[in-house]
Design an enzyme around this catalytic site. Sequence first.
Site, PDB file in Angstrom:
ATOM      1  N   ASN A  86       0.857  -1.184   0.000  1.00 38.66           N
ATOM      2  CA  ASN A  86       0.000   0.000   0.000  1.00 38.66           C
ATOM      3  C   ASN A  86       0.893   1.234   0.000  1.00 38.66           C
ATOM      4  O   ASN A  86       1.911   1.266   0.709  1.00 38.66           O
ATOM      5  CB  ASN A  86      -0.905   0.007   1.233  1.00 38.66           C
ATOM      6  N   HIS A  99       6.330  -1.371   3.357  1.00 38.22           N
ATOM      7  CA  HIS A  99       6.178  -2.750   3.816  1.00 38.22           C
ATOM      8  C   HIS A  99       5.302  -3.516   2.837  1.00 38.22           C
ATOM      9  O   HIS A  99       4.364  -2.982   2.278  1.00 38.22           O
ATOM     10  CB  HIS A  99       5.620  -2.825   5.236  1.00 38.22           C
TER      11      HIS A  99
END
Length: 115
Positions: A86, A99
């Site tokens: 994201n 991440h």
Amino acid sequence: MQDCLFCRIVRGEIPAAKVYEDDEVLAFKDIQPQRPVHVLVIPKKHVTSLAHATPEDVPTFGKMLLVANQIAVDQGSPDGFRSIINTGRVGGQEVMHVHMHIVGGQEPVGPMLKR
């Protein structure tokens, strides 16, 4: 970034259930798993988001992708997985440190997006 949650995990200030670690990346179990297998893979170097990546980050991001399959298999998702990164507010990024989510398990993950 001193107060970054993931940087604090990298420094060992906050415990995490580590499943993989090398000089460039760290992988650990998500504390609120959405699937039977839900692991986060992060670069040890702080990069806020993919929108902040530079050419210098390419080898580390490549390493994140390279180790994803082995992590998924080791964690119980041998027949595939979904990897999700994201980016920013619109992308739903909650922690401002790049991440990658690895999600999977024995059953298919399901549709990619809901309307």
